[in-house]
Motif scaffolding. Structure first.
Motif, PDB file in Angstrom:
ATOM      1  N   ALA A 189      96.396 136.383  60.306  1.00  0.00           N
ATOM      2  CA  ALA A 189      97.844 137.060  60.345  1.00  0.00           C
ATOM      3  C   ALA A 189      98.628 136.438  59.162  1.00  0.00           C
ATOM      4  N   LEU A 190      98.286 135.390  58.586  1.00  0.00           N
ATOM      5  CA  LEU A 190      98.815 134.495  57.393  1.00  0.00           C
ATOM      6  C   LEU A 190      98.351 135.125  55.960  1.00  0.00           C
ATOM      7  N   GLU A 191      97.540 136.267  56.138  1.00  0.00           N
ATOM      8  CA  GLU A 191      97.066 137.135  54.977  1.00  0.00           C
ATOM      9  C   GLU A 191      96.772 135.992  53.862  1.00  0.00           C
ATOM     10  N   ALA A 192      97.403 135.851  52.527  1.00  0.00           N
ATOM     11  CA  ALA A 192      96.680 135.377  51.523  1.00  0.00           C
ATOM     12  C   ALA A 192      97.266 133.786  51.473  1.00  0.00           C
ATOM     13  N   GLN A 193      98.058 133.303  52.436  1.00  0.00           N
ATOM     14  CA  GLN A 193      98.684 132.002  52.165  1.00  0.00           C
ATOM     15  C   GLN A 193      97.465 130.914  52.425  1.00  0.00           C
ATOM     16  N   THR A 194      97.688 129.756  51.874  1.00  0.00           N
ATOM     17  CA  THR A 194      97.029 128.387  52.038  1.00  0.00           C
ATOM     18  C   THR A 194      97.728 127.721  53.064  1.00  0.00           C
ATOM     19  N   VAL A 195      96.774 126.989  53.772  1.00  0.00           N
ATOM     20  CA  VAL A 195      97.299 126.504  54.970  1.00  0.00           C
ATOM     21  C   VAL A 195      97.016 124.819  55.074  1.00  0.00           C
ATOM     22  N   PRO A 196      97.663 123.816  55.402  1.00  0.00           N
ATOM     23  CA  PRO A 196      97.216 122.567  55.759  1.00  0.00           C
ATOM     24  C   PRO A 196      96.596 122.356  56.992  1.00  0.00           C
ATOM     25  N   THR A 204      82.452 113.101  71.614  1.00  0.00           N
ATOM     26  CA  THR A 204      81.599 114.326  71.316  1.00  0.00           C
ATOM     27  C   THR A 204      82.523 115.427  70.966  1.00  0.00           C
ATOM     28  N   SER A 205      83.632 115.336  70.801  1.00  0.00           N
ATOM     29  CA  SER A 205      84.754 116.272  70.843  1.00  0.00           C
ATOM     30  C   SER A 205      85.597 116.526  69.430  1.00  0.00           C
ATOM     31  N   MET A 206      85.795 117.652  68.909  1.00  0.00           N
ATOM     32  CA  MET A 206      86.371 117.923  67.512  1.00  0.00           C
ATOM     33  C   MET A 206      87.435 118.872  67.768  1.00  0.00           C
ATOM     34  N   THR A 207      88.614 118.753  67.168  1.00  0.00           N
ATOM     35  CA  THR A 207      89.920 119.374  67.223  1.00  0.00           C
ATOM     36  C   THR A 207      90.102 119.861  65.749  1.00  0.00           C
ATOM     37  N   THR A 208      90.484 121.033  65.413  1.00  0.00           N
ATOM     38  CA  THR A 208      90.938 121.514  64.114  1.00  0.00           C
ATOM     39  C   THR A 208      92.246 122.235  64.503  1.00  0.00           C
ATOM     40  N   VAL A 209      93.088 121.536  63.672  1.00  0.00           N
ATOM     41  CA  VAL A 209      94.523 121.856  64.007  1.00  0.00           C
ATOM     42  C   VAL A 209      94.960 122.421  62.420  1.00  0.00           C
ATOM     43  N   ALA A 210      95.789 123.639  62.551  1.00  0.00           N
ATOM     44  CA  ALA A 210      96.378 124.421  61.345  1.00  0.00           C
ATOM     45  C   ALA A 210      97.959 123.986  61.435  1.00  0.00           C
ATOM     46  N   LEU A 211      98.256 123.304  60.312  1.00  0.00           N
ATOM     47  CA  LEU A 211      99.790 123.175  60.401  1.00  0.00           C
ATOM     48  C   LEU A 211     100.588 124.087  59.879  1.00  0.00           C
ATOM     49  N   GLY A 212     101.936 123.893  60.017  1.00  0.00           N
ATOM     50  CA  GLY A 212     102.822 125.022  59.557  1.00  0.00           C
ATOM     51  C   GLY A 212     103.719 124.495  58.630  1.00  0.00           C
ATOM     52  N   ASP A 213     105.053 125.085  58.533  1.00  0.00           N
ATOM     53  CA  ASP A 213     106.032 124.624  57.446  1.00  0.00           C
ATOM     54  C   ASP A 213     106.150 123.071  57.097  1.00  0.00           C
ATOM     55  N   GLU A 214     105.844 122.668  56.007  1.00  0.00           N
ATOM     56  CA  GLU A 214     106.178 121.201  55.604  1.00  0.00           C
ATOM     57  C   GLU A 214     105.467 120.273  56.617  1.00  0.00           C
TER      58      GLU A 214
END
Length: 238
Positions: A189-196, A204-214
């Motif tokens: 949904a963020l189209e061409a944006q880059t994301v931190p 045995t667990s791994m989580t990936t988090v996409a961060l928002g504004d600043e």
């Protein structure tokens, strides 16, 4: 639109002697395997220029020469090509219309890397209803509060595509993958944006988090359980 390009394609498209091509770009592309994955996505020249100047001019000034040649292209599409080698990432920009070279840069993500502490990430995850945040919180809470978690920046669309392929295969191989499709939908949904992004691993667990504004909010998260208990999935290039 995306395109399949090989490392050798990028080598041949780079000018042999051009001040716009840092020597490190040639060195890394010469050293990586011929079958190394090349992540590609297209984006309007004006859009990527605005994102880099707005978000990365201060923290990563080495990216500015990458977008300076884009101004004459206006809204024409540019093909972004990226190759990873350890902590370094090579980015080559080509004109989407004819695959002509525009610019290139090498970025060592370990230098001046941004971080978030486990305590800070825990607070963000607790304060949001973002997809996958609750499951991500269960993994993050296992860390010491002062532990530092690295942050890296990638394009939202190519990241979503790559993770969908990789973790759909992982599910088929017996991994417990939670929140994948909601995570991918949020990124698409963020189209061409880059994301931190940041990755938390515990046991045995791994989580990936996409961060928002600043980096003060959470867009979405996904979690994989069972790492190390199954053979790793073979990832295919998107």
């Amino acid at each position: 639109m995306t395109d399949d390009l090989s490392v050798d394609d990028l080598r041949r498209r780079l000018p042999a002697s051009d001040p716009l091509v840092p020597g490190r770009v040639h060195e890394v592309l010469s050293a990586v395997a011929d079958d190394a994955e090349v992540l590609t996505y297209d984006v309007p020249a004006r859009s990527i220029t605005e994102v880099v100047r707005r978000s990365y001019a201060q923290d990563e000034p080495n990216l500015l020469p990458l977008v300076e040649p884009l101004e004459p292209l206006g809204d024409a599409l540019v093909l972004v090509c990226q190759v990873e080698s350890g902590p370094e990432i090579i980015t080559v920009l080509l004109r989407a219309a004819d695959r002509g070279f525009v610019s290139a840069t090498a970025h060592d993500r370990s230098v001046g890397a941004q971080h978030v502490t486990a305590a800070e990430l825990t607070a963000l995850l607790r304060s949001t209803q973002a997809p996958g945040a609750a499951e991500a919180l269960t993994v993050t809470l296992r860390l010491a509060p002062e532990e530092r978690i690295g942050i890296f920046v990638q394009g939202a669309h190519p990241t979503a595509r790559t993770l969908l392929i990789k973790y759909t295969l992982a599910t088929e191989n017996g991994f417990d993958v939670r929140g994948l499709h909601a995570f991918a939908d949020a990124l698409l949904a963020l189209e061409a944006q880059t994301v931190p992004f940041c990755i938390v691993t515990s046991g045995t667990s791994m989580t990936t988090v996409a961060l928002g504004d600043e980096r003060r909010s959470v867009i979405a998260a996904m979690t994989v359980h069972g790492i190390g208990t199954h053979p790793q999935p073979t990832e295919k290039a998107p």
